[in-house]
Structures are given as structure tokens and as C-alpha cells.
Design a protein around this motif. Structure first.
Motif, PDB file in Angstrom:
ATOM      1  N   ASN A  80       0.809  -1.212   0.000  1.00  0.00           N
ATOM      2  CA  ASN A  80       0.000   0.000   0.000  1.00  0.00           C
ATOM      3  C   ASN A  80       0.848   1.271   0.000  1.00  0.00           C
ATOM      4  OD1 ASN A  80      -2.912  -1.031   0.517  1.00  0.00           O
ATOM      5  ND2 ASN A  80      -1.691  -2.147   2.020  1.00  0.00           N
ATOM      6  N   LYS A  88      -4.775   1.600  -8.129  1.00  0.00           N
ATOM      7  CA  LYS A  88      -5.495   1.220  -6.911  1.00  0.00           C
ATOM      8  C   LYS A  88      -4.864   1.836  -5.660  1.00  0.00           C
ATOM      9  CE  LYS A  88      -4.822  -3.215  -7.753  1.00  0.00           C
ATOM     10  NZ  LYS A  88      -4.094  -3.184  -9.044  1.00  0.00           N
TER      11      LYS A  88
ATOM     12  N   SER B 319      -7.333  -0.248   2.549  1.00  0.00           N
ATOM     13  CA  SER B 319      -6.645  -0.498   1.281  1.00  0.00           C
ATOM     14  C   SER B 319      -7.619  -0.381   0.101  1.00  0.00           C
ATOM     15  CB  SER B 319      -6.013  -1.891   1.351  1.00  0.00           C
ATOM     16  OG  SER B 319      -5.464  -2.263   0.127  1.00  0.00           O
ATOM     17  N   ASN B 320      -8.807  -0.960   0.250  1.00  0.00           N
ATOM     18  CA  ASN B 320      -9.798  -0.909  -0.843  1.00  0.00           C
ATOM     19  C   ASN B 320     -10.178   0.517  -1.207  1.00  0.00           C
ATOM     20  OD1 ASN B 320     -10.106  -3.673  -1.308  1.00  0.00           O
ATOM     21  ND2 ASN B 320     -11.643  -3.896   0.302  1.00  0.00           N
ATOM     22  N   ALA B 322      -8.343   3.151  -0.963  1.00  0.00           N
ATOM     23  CA  ALA B 322      -7.206   4.002  -1.332  1.00  0.00           C
ATOM     24  C   ALA B 322      -7.347   4.539  -2.752  1.00  0.00           C
ATOM     25  CB  ALA B 322      -5.899   3.220  -1.192  1.00  0.00           C
ATOM     26  N   ARG B 323      -8.082   3.797  -3.592  1.00  0.00           N
ATOM     27  CA  ARG B 323      -8.179   4.196  -5.004  1.00  0.00           C
ATOM     28  C   ARG B 323      -9.000   5.471  -5.200  1.00  0.00           C
ATOM     29  NH1 ARG B 323     -10.577  -1.024  -7.501  1.00  0.00           N
ATOM     30  NH2 ARG B 323      -9.306  -1.870  -5.833  1.00  0.00           N
ATOM     31  N   PHE B 324      -9.760   5.855  -4.191  1.00  0.00           N
ATOM     32  CA  PHE B 324     -10.562   7.075  -4.325  1.00  0.00           C
ATOM     33  C   PHE B 324      -9.686   8.255  -3.923  1.00  0.00           C
ATOM     34  CE2 PHE B 324     -13.348   3.491  -3.310  1.00  0.00           C
ATOM     35  CZ  PHE B 324     -14.025   3.415  -4.511  1.00  0.00           C
ATOM     36  N   ASP B 325      -8.978   8.777  -4.920  1.00  0.00           N
ATOM     37  CA  ASP B 325      -7.930   9.756  -4.631  1.00  0.00           C
ATOM     38  C   ASP B 325      -8.047  11.014  -5.479  1.00  0.00           C
ATOM     39  OD1 ASP B 325      -7.274   8.803  -7.107  1.00  0.00           O
ATOM     40  OD2 ASP B 325      -5.305   8.021  -6.556  1.00  0.00           O
ATOM     41  N   VAL B 327      -7.623  11.235  -8.633  1.00  0.00           N
ATOM     42  CA  VAL B 327      -6.753  11.240  -9.811  1.00  0.00           C
ATOM     43  C   VAL B 327      -7.525  10.887 -11.076  1.00  0.00           C
ATOM     44  CG1 VAL B 327      -4.757  10.158 -10.932  1.00  0.00           C
ATOM     45  CG2 VAL B 327      -4.646  10.779  -8.518  1.00  0.00           C
ATOM     46  N   ARG B 328      -8.292   9.807 -11.018  1.00  0.00           N
ATOM     47  CA  ARG B 328      -8.881   9.292 -12.260  1.00  0.00           C
ATOM     48  C   ARG B 328     -10.391   9.490 -12.391  1.00  0.00           C
ATOM     49  NH1 ARG B 328      -7.580   4.531 -10.248  1.00  0.00           N
ATOM     50  NH2 ARG B 328      -6.978   5.899  -8.587  1.00  0.00           N
ATOM     51  N   TYR B 329     -11.117   9.471 -11.282  1.00  0.00           N
ATOM     52  CA  TYR B 329     -12.573   9.590 -11.355  1.00  0.00           C
ATOM     53  C   TYR B 329     -13.068  10.074 -10.006  1.00  0.00           C
ATOM     54  CZ  TYR B 329     -11.688   5.004  -9.341  1.00  0.00           C
ATOM     55  OH  TYR B 329     -11.185   3.985  -8.576  1.00  0.00           O
ATOM     56  N   TYR B 343      -4.592  14.952  -2.842  1.00  0.00           N
ATOM     57  CA  TYR B 343      -4.936  13.681  -2.183  1.00  0.00           C
ATOM     58  C   TYR B 343      -5.662  13.943  -0.862  1.00  0.00           C
ATOM     59  CZ  TYR B 343      -1.852  10.443  -4.862  1.00  0.00           C
ATOM     60  OH  TYR B 343      -1.260   9.647  -5.804  1.00  0.00           O
ATOM     61  N   ARG B 347      -9.804  13.536  -0.187  1.00  0.00           N
ATOM     62  CA  ARG B 347     -10.278  12.464   0.684  1.00  0.00           C
ATOM     63  C   ARG B 347     -10.912  13.016   1.961  1.00  0.00           C
ATOM     64  NH1 ARG B 347      -8.512   7.306  -0.407  1.00  0.00           N
ATOM     65  NH2 ARG B 347      -7.847   6.772   1.709  1.00  0.00           N
TER      66      ARG B 347
END
Lengths: 481, 484
Positions: A80, A88, B319-320, B322-325, B327-329, B343, B347
Motif C-alpha cells: 500500500n 489502486k 486499502s480498498n 485508497a483508489r478514491f484519490d 486522480v482518475r474519477y 490527495y 479524501r
């Protein structure tokens, strides 16, 4: 004080699978940005990874080829950390249960042999690529940054060596040997230039005889075997000077500048990452049956070391030649195919391959299978020399043209009228002329100065533009003198 | 009786008999939505236009004499945690407030293939974290039985939609009780199948090793029907199980004789509201009086389930999510200084308090030096709980308990006390940790509010769970409806 250096290499290799590590996207190189993507490798919400079995097989085969123990139970972990090239914000990698452990590579350093241990080989996914627009092309000062996820999720194999490497030359030899093994296995194209092989080096020094490790630095941006060797040599020297000047070596990552030939601080390790590894709950543990592992072992192709031994035994080549020819699978294949067509002296073939051909390849930065020359060309060329149709010198002259045009040697020789003169009467008249014009040399020879003969041979060659059969010239000169 | 009040199997019979059309069913359900949705607030998005298109397709099939699936033409609501292509999917979060997925989750796709009519996306606690729907970043859903009370959570919108007849059935997801607890609080049937039975592909992950999709229905027969089409191996989900698909409706046999039912005393102990407890005891008596062999049992490690859950689930979530940052959507702060600022503020603003609380808990639990003490130890507890269940299922066919320790509580009552809120799932969490199936069926009322009976089966023991639930439903004959 005398120092010894302690070097360990971490090598990342992109595997040559058709699809990515955890999705069905293509791994093709050089496509339009973000065209090789799907919800999985883009890390879209709700998407899940499914492991690429071929990639797992490739890693296990690589492990078997370097004598690793293969884990019958292995797990993917999440590593991570936040970075925009990682969809991800965690990388699926391996932690305490890698696929392969405890292997080694033996190096023949021509004068001594050494064994470099391999700690582990594990499998992970590659990240995307950031493109910083504006500024100096680095993230700081950039106007904005773009991300290309075509590489994100490409299977990446990491091979970690033990700190058994003692010199920059060994480091280079280890990396080259590893490359030759992976090429033979066909698991990757292992190109440092294309980035499918990336080498990071950890290096520290300590007083000779000491058993403790010094503080290490990590070197990055080593884009060729040559820069690996140069960067290590520089860094070892830098550390020595620093210690001798009473300075303290800081644990840090250093950037190799190929043009300036120096390393410089990239980042210090004060803020060590905590990657919070834990088993990826989206993937099930990998369990392998030992008969499957044995099946893979049985499928291994001939590896460079085995081939080297065979080349020495079957072709009577010296160890040096056999090693160089088998380092590169295409080179070894080229050698064997040439022998099959030529049926002459293997050492003659080897001399050509390791001499003129390698020189040409190095100069042009090409692999043997990227040129127009085929084993047929070389076999024909050597046969023309054997048959006395051309001299070795002529052969060397027409070589670049073979590379560039792919024309067969006999065609070039014909076109250029470069056939060797083996007609005794024709040479005889030229010899007479040379003797007539060089009374001084004739006198010297007759007084016992053997060297004068060489000069006279040279004169005959000059007049025939190198086309005269050298053996014939020698014989005729001696007879007439 | 209005069409919107009917079950799947009742409507299917009428469709096949050509007594009604899919269009009429859809009109009926939307008229109900128009009437009560302002009070219930079950939906985050209503997809009326596509619903009528889907209904039209089914009517054309029927007109053409094609055989239709038992789910064809049935209006269903989908929890907003499942991706639906071209249809906004928010997960109840500001960070995904404008997110439109490019693909549809396997579970929803499985039902769309059968011809369901999707009514919309239902409200939920943000990222499925919560037990009351109050953690939705948009608005809370109200319990149809008492609009001042919560519907439960996190699938509160899906439970309320079915309870209020705003959908014939719905889908939810259950990580620690998020289907069963709101089903209990809303007086409907809700089932969490065995982990791996329903594909998680396209389900926005909260805690990957615990999440499972399941149905809310008006009766057990409908539950079996939906399950028939919901499950199945999915090559896109590595944790998806490979089994021959059973016909769950065949498990609905009207007989309890010789079925061994265990009552874990740990799930009937302190913390369970005494009135809820007596309603559940009455339900157990009904089972015993009708041929089931009922006995008390003990699963001692269930005492540690909540603690283990609140390590494992947040760890995976940290961890799951973490992708909501940004950057992409999804949401991104408009005026970030640099990457780190973007970041952090994205968040900080995009996630609500409960989500942030769990991300922090999980990050801490996985940190170097704490991993073994927390995550490692919680996994060991999980194994002990699995062992407890395995031992219990050597002796019993199913285990029963209250689904929720209390009936629906008032909106605002527990929101300031996370620990109190976490206790709502004390009876359901062990089932997720063990990965086994559990169902909640209505078993009575306390002060006008429904109580759920939880029936727990062994791994892939859905058929036995459904059989016991079906028998209880037939014997109990519950017919109460909220008055809206």
C-alpha cells in the motif's frame, strides 16, 4: 585501508505474456496511451483481479532455471502506497511467501569462479507511466501530469540477489548471465533499453576482512550493463573517499547520471515507507502440486551453462568462446546453424562471430537477429575463404555490405570483381615486377632479414588490391628469391 | 390487492397467464414510489425511463410467445454499491457523487439477463459502513414502519424499498449484517449467501473477504427464486466458488421433522433486548413444536467476533478505499496546491466521518509493528470462530438467533456513539467472519416494530437455511404491513 565492496542487485523483468497480470488486456508495447486498459487495470471501483497463470508458470520456470526452491504455497500481498501511476494505490505484489526462494547463479569470471545467491523471485504488477508536461519534465515544476496505464498491470518478476557480489564486473556478469538464462527460457525479451529489464543496485563497502556490513546506498537509473558497471565503480570510489575523509555514508537512493558519470542523492530513507503489506483478499493463495513443478522442470530448455559445456565438448571450443557464444541465445543459435551449413572448423566460425560480427553489432547496437545476416551468409563466406576464392581481408571488406543488404557473399564478390587471384602465371608476373622495383628489400632478405619478405608480400597485395592469394604470393616470392 | 404488493411468484403467474403486463406492474410500482418515496427516501436514483423500456421488452417477448424467466418483468431496486453501466453509482459517498460506471456488476447483469425491470439505485450508508443509513452522504432513509426510525444499514434503502412496496425485491450487500439487520428492522426477508456464491465483480468493495451480495424479498419463496439467478461461478472473481447451480425453490419442503436446530447461547445473552428475545424464543418454540429438534449450544469464540471484525474489515477497507484519490474519477478538490494537497483534501472532503474513522482504524491495524498484534491476531480469532461453527454444524443443521439485538431505533439516537452502533451487528458479524449463509425472516413485533429471526447454515448450506425459513414463514403466517 583496503576495502571490499558488497553489492546486491534487485532486478525487475517484465514477463512476455500476451495478457496482463490480473486482467485480459494486451501487454503490447508502444500503443496509444490508455488503449490497453480495462476496469481491472484501471482500478475502477468494483473490479477484481484474476491471476495470469502463464505469468506464474514463467516465474516458476525462471526459479527452476536458477536452482530455486519453488514454494508449493504462495500468496499475493498488497503493497500500500499512494502514487498517481498506481490505479489502486496499492500494488499487488508478494511479501513473505514468494514463489521462488534460495537460488543461485554461477559466474565464470575467467580466472576465478563465484556463486551469487538469489534470495527470492516474486511476481507483481507493473505501474503506469507518468508524463509531466511543462517544466523540466519532472513532477516538480510541471504544468500538469498525464498518466498512461498501458503498462499498469503488466506482469513483473523481481529477482533479488544475495549481497554476494564483490565487484562491478561481477555485477555486470551476474546481470548478463541472468538475462541470458531468461532469454533461453523465453519468458521475457529482457531488454534494458526498452525497460523490460530494470536493475537497481545496493552497494556498501567495508574494510577487507570485516564481517559487518557498511551503510548501503541504492543506485537507480542504470539503463545498460555498462552503466551498471560504471555506476558501481563510481559509487564504490565515492564511498571510499568519503570514509577516508571521515564522512558518514547515508542510507539513500542515488541517481546515476550516465552523461556526467556520477551518482547523486535522489531521496534519503529518513521517511521509510510503511507499505502495510497484507494478503490480498481478492486473490486466493496459490497452491501447486510437486508433479506440476516437476513437469515444468522437465520442460526447461537447454540453459546457457549447459550449452556452454556442450559447445566445448562437441565443437572443441575454448571456454571463453563457448561462454560468449552461449550468453545470448540468438548468438548460440546462429553459431550452431552456421556450423550445420558450413561443416568446417567451429573455431573459425567462432572467431568470426566473436570478432568482426560482434564488433559490428556492438557498433550498430544491434542484436544478431536484427540484421540481414543469416547463418547461410556466414557459412558461404567462410567457404569462399576456405576455397581460396577470397582472402580473409576481402571477406572483412565485404562484411558491412552483407549486413546492410543481405546479399549473399558470392554475389557481392562477383559484382565487385573481388575474387582472389589464384592464377599462378598472373601472380608470377606481378612478383617479378615487385622484385625488380625493390632491390633494397631483395638484398635485405638475401642477407637473412626475414622481415623484408613481409614488405614484398605487401607490395604484391597493393598492386593486386589485396586480391592475390597470399599463400601463392609467399611461395612464389620465396622461390624467386 | 395492488400489483406492487405482490410477490415475484404471484406476479410471474399472472404474467404467464397474460392477466397482466410487465408495463402494468411497472406502472403500479412507480405509482407507489410516487406516493411514498418522499417519506421513505429509499432511492438515490430512480431509473423510470429505462424501467419502462425493460418492461416493454418483456411484454414483447410474452406477446411473441417466448418463455420468460420467473424474474422477467419484475421491478427490482439495486443497492448503490453495485456498478451499473451508464447509471450513476455513488456508494452513498460524495467522493463518487458523479461517478458513472463503464460496466455492470456480474450480480446485476445476471438479473438483467433474466429480464428484471430496474427501478433505481437505493440509498445506503457510505461505502456500506453503518447500521442505520444515517451515514449516507445524501440523506437518511426512513423506516416505513415508523418514519422517525432508521431502516437499519448499510442496505437500508434496499430494505425500506421492499418494505414500502417501492420494489418487488431488491439487492443489498452484507459485510457484517448489512442485509440481515435492515431486513429485520424493516420486516422483510433478507439473505446473505455463502461467501463466494455470488460474484463480487462490480460490487464496490468495503471488506473483500467479508462482502457478499444477497436479496431482499417479501417472502422466502421469492428469496429462493432470486438466489437461483443471482449465484454462479464468475471467472472475473477469483473468490467465486465453482458449484453446480441448485434449484433453491426445490429446497422449500414443508417439513421440519428431524431437523436439528441449535441456539447459540452467546447470541441470546446480554445486549439482546428482552422483548426481542422473547419474540425470538416464541419463534424457536414454533419450530420445536413442529418437528424440529431444538437445543441450546455454545460457540465460545463468538464473544470476540465484533473485536476481530473491527480489525479485519477496516484493514481491508483502508486499502480498498485508497483508489478514491481524485486522480482518475470521482470527486477532486478544485483548487489543489500540489499532489499531496489534492490527495488529502479530496479524501478529507470526499469521505464522511465513519469512513474516515474506519480507514484510520484499518491503517493503524496494518502498520509496521502493529500488524501481528492486530490483524494477525484478528485472523486467528476468525479461524477460531470458523472452528466453532464447524463444530456446531457437526451437531446441528442450522443455528438460530435474533438478527438484531433491538428493533429499529430512532434516527439520531446512536449516531454520536459508534460503539453503540457497532453493537447492532453483534449477531450477524460472526456469520460473515465464517463466510457462511444467514437469512433474516420476520418473526413478530415489539411495539409495532418488526423483529427478525436469523437462521444460519453451514457453508453452501443455503438449501437447509431456506427450508427452515420457509417452514417458519408458513407456520408463523406473518401478514403485517407498514402503514404508509
Amino acid at each position: 585501508m583496503e576495502f571490499e565492496s558488497i553489492i546486491g542487485l534487485e532486478i525487475h523483468v517484465e514477463l512476455a505474456t500476451k495478457s496482463k497480470m490480473f486482467c485480459a488486456c494486451s501487454t503490447r508495447f508502444g500503443e496509444e496511451p490508455n488503449t490497453q486498459t480495462c476496469p481491472v487495470c484501471l482500478g475502477l471501483p468494483g473490479s477484481l483481479p484474476v491471476a495470469n497463470e502463464k505469468a506464474i508458470e514463467y516465474v516458476i520456470k525462471s526459479g527452476l532455471a536458477v536452482g530455486c526452491d519453488i514454494s508449493l504455497y504462495s500468496v499475493f500481498h498488497r503493497k500500500n502506497y499512494f502514487y498517481p501511476d498506481m490505479p489502486k494505490n496499492y500494488q499487488i505484489s508478494q511479501y513473505d511467501l514468494p514463489l521462488c526462494v534460495n537460488g543461485h547463479i554461477d559466474l565464470d569470471m575467467e580466472g576465478y569462479e563465484t556463486r551469487i545467491g538469489i534470495t527470492r523471485i516474486h511476481l507483481e504488477e507493473d505501474t503506469g507511466k507518468l508524463i509531466h508536461v511543462g517544466g523540466a519534465g519532472r513532477i516538480a515544476g510541471a504544468e500538469y501530469s498525464l498518466v498512461d496505464f498501458n503498462r499498469a498491470g503488466v506482469p513483473l518478476m523481481e529477482i533479488v540477489s544475495e549481497p554476494d557480489i564483490r565487484t562491478p564486473e561481477e555485477a555486470k556478469a551476474y546481470a548478463q548471465k541472468l538475462r541470458s538464462i531468461l532469454l533461453a527460457l523465453g519468458v521475457s525479451d529482457v531488454s534494458m533499453e526498452k525497460g523490460s529489464m530494470r536493475v537497481d543496485a545496493n552497494v556498501s563497502i567495508r574494510p577487507k576482512g570485516s564481517t559487518e556490513f557498511g551503510v548501503k546506498t541504492e543506485l537507480k537509473n542504470l539503463n545498460s550493463f555498462r552503466s551498471l558497471q560504471r555506476a558501481l565503480a563510481y559509487e564504490i570510489e565515492r564511498q571510499k573517499k568519503a570514509i577516508e575523509a571521515g564522512e558518514v555514508i547515508v542510507q539513500e537512493t542515488r541517481h546515476w547520471d550516465e552523461n556526467k558519470g556520477v551518482t547523486s542523492t535522489l531521496r534519503t530513507k529518513e521517511y521509510a515507507h510503511d507499505y502495510r503489506y497484507f494478503p490480498d483478499p481478492d486473490l486466493v493463495p496459490m497452491e501447486f502440486k510437486s508433479d506440476w513443478i516437476e513437469k515444468l522442470r522437465a520442460e526447461l530448455p537447454e540453459l546457457p551453462d549447459e550449452r556452454k559445456q556442450r559447445f566445448m565438448k562437441d565443437y572443441g571450443l575454448p571456454a571463453h568462446d563457448a561462454r560468449l557464444l552461449t550468453e545470448d541465445k540468438p548468438m548460440g543459435d546462429f553459431f550452431e546453424e552456421t556450423i550445420a551449413l558450413y561443416k568446417g572448423d567451429p573455431k573459425f566460425v567462432s572467431n568470426w562471430l566473436l570478432g568482426d560480427i560482434s564488433y559490428y553489432l556492438n557498433t550498430e547496437n544491434l542484436e544478431i537477429d536484427e540484421t540481414a545476416i543469416t547463418p547461410r551468409h556466414l557459412a558461404d563466406l567462410l567457404r569462399l575463404i576456405d576455397q581460396g576464392v577470397i582472402s580473409g581481408k576481402i571477406a572483412k571488406e565485404i562484411f558491412p555490405e552483407i549486413f546492410e543488404t543481405g546479399k549473399l557473399p558470392q554475389v557481392i564478390v562477383e559484382e565487385k570483381g573481388m575474387t582472389q587471384i589464384s592464377d599462378e602465371s598472373e601472380i608470377s608476373s606481378i612478383v617479378d615486377l615487385v622484385l625488380q622495383e625493390n632491390p633494397g628489400a631483395v638484398k635485405e632478405y638475401r642477407e637473412g632479414k626475414e622481415r623484408a619478405l613481409g614488405f614484398l608480400v605487401g607490395q604484391v597485395m597493393r598492386l593486386t588490391k589485396g586480391r592475390a592469394n597470399p599463400q601463392l604470393v609467399n611461395r612464389l616470392l620465396r622461390e624467386k628469391l | 390487492m395492488e400489483l406492487y404488493q405482490m410477490t415475484i411468484h404471484e406476479l410471474h403467474e399472472k404474467l404467464v397467464a397474460k392477466e397482466i403486463s410487465a408495463k402494468e406492474i411497472t406502472e403500479s410500482v412507480f405509482s407507489r414510489i410516487d406516493k411514498v418515496e418522499d417519506k421513505v427516501k429509499a432511492y438515490l436514483l430512480i431509473t423510470r425511463d429505462t424501467a419502462f423500456e425493460q418492461a416493454k421488452d418483456i411484454d414483447e417477448k410474452i406477446a411473441a410467445g417466448e418463455k420468460i424467466s420467473p424474474l422477467a418483468g419484475i421491478p427490482a431496486a439495486i443497492k448503490d454499491v453495485m456498478c451499473t453501466r451508464g447509471v450513476r453509482t455513488t456508494c452513498g459517498s460524495k467522493i463518487l457523487e458523479n461517478y458513472v460506471p463503464v460496466y455492470t456488476s456480474t450480480a446485476v447483469e445476471n438479473l438483467l439477463r433474466e429480464g428484471i425491470v430496474m427501478t433505481g439505485k437505493t440509498n445506503m450508508d457510505e461505502f456500506a459502513m453503518g447500521s442505520s443509513n444515517e451515514n449516507s452522504r445524501f440523506f437518511p432513509t426512513h423506516n416505513p414502519w415508523d418514519l422517525e426510525r432508521v431502516p437499519g444499514g448499510s442496505s437500508g434503502g434496499s430494505a425500506a424499498a421492499v418494505a414500502a412496496d417501492e420494489a418487488i425485491f431488491s439487492l443489498g450487500s452484507d459485510t457484517g449484517g448489512s442485509i440481515r439487520q435492515p431486513a429485520a428492522l424493516c420486516g422483510v426477508v433478507g439473505m446473505k449467501p455463502t461467501y463466494g456464491l455470488v460474484s463480487r465483480y462490480g460490487l464496490i468493495a468495503f471488506a473483500s473477504s467479508l462482502d457478499q451480495i444477497g436479496p431482499f424479498t417479501k417472502d422466502v419463496t421469492d428469496c429462493a427464486i432470486v438466489l437461483n439467478y443471482l449465484i454462479g461461478h464468475d471467472p472475473m472473481d477469483s473468490t467465486s466458488v465453482k458449484i453446480d447451480k441448485p434449484d433453491y425453490t426445490k429446497a422449500l419442503v414443508g417439513d421440519l421433522k428431524g431437523i436439528r436446530i441449535g441456539v447459540p447461547k452467546e447470541l441470546m445473552a446480554e445486549g439482546i433486548d428482552s422483548q426481542v428475545k422473547s419474540v425470538v424464543e416464541n419463534a424457536i418454540r414454533i419450530l420445536a413444536e413442529n418437528g424440529a429438534l431444538v437445543a441450546e449450544t455454545s460457540l465460545p469464540n463468538l464473544a470476540y467476533a465484533l473485536s476481530a471484525y473491527y480489525i479485519i474489515a477496516p484493514a481491508e477497507a483502508s486499502s480498498n478505499l485508497a483508489r478514491f484519490d481524485g486522480v482518475r474519477y470521482g470527486y477532486r478538490v478544485p483548487d489543489a496546491e500540489d499532489l499531496m494537497d489534492m490527495y488529502m483534501r479530496t479524501r478529507a472532503e470526499g469521505f464522511g466521518d465513519e469512513v474516515k474513522r474506519r480507514i484510520m482504524l484499518g491503517t493503524y491495524a496494518l502498520s509496521a509493528g502493529y500488524y501481528e498484534a492486530y490483524y494477525g491476531r484478528a485472523q486467528k480469532v476468525r479461524t477460531l470462530i470458523i472452528n466453532d461453527f464447524n463444530r456446531a454444524f457437526d451437531e446441528f443443521d442450522v443455528l438460530v438467533s435474533p438478527t438484531s439485538p433491538t428493533t429499529a431505533f430512532k434516527i439520531g439516537e446512536r449516531i454520536a456513539d459508534p460503539l453503540q452502533m457497532y453493537l447492532s451487528d453483534i449477531c450477524t458479524i460472526p456469520v460473515n467472519l465464517a463466510g457462511i449463509p444467514g437469512i433474516s425472516v420476520p418473526c413478530g413485533m415489539v411495539d409495532g416494530l418488526p423483529v427478525g429471526l436469523q437462521i444460519i447454515g453451514k457453508s453452501l448450506g443455503e438449501e437447509m437455511v431456506l427450508r427452515v425459513a420457509y417452514n417458519f414463514e408458513q407456520l408463523f403466517g406473518w401478514k403485517e404491513k407498514p402503514n404508509l
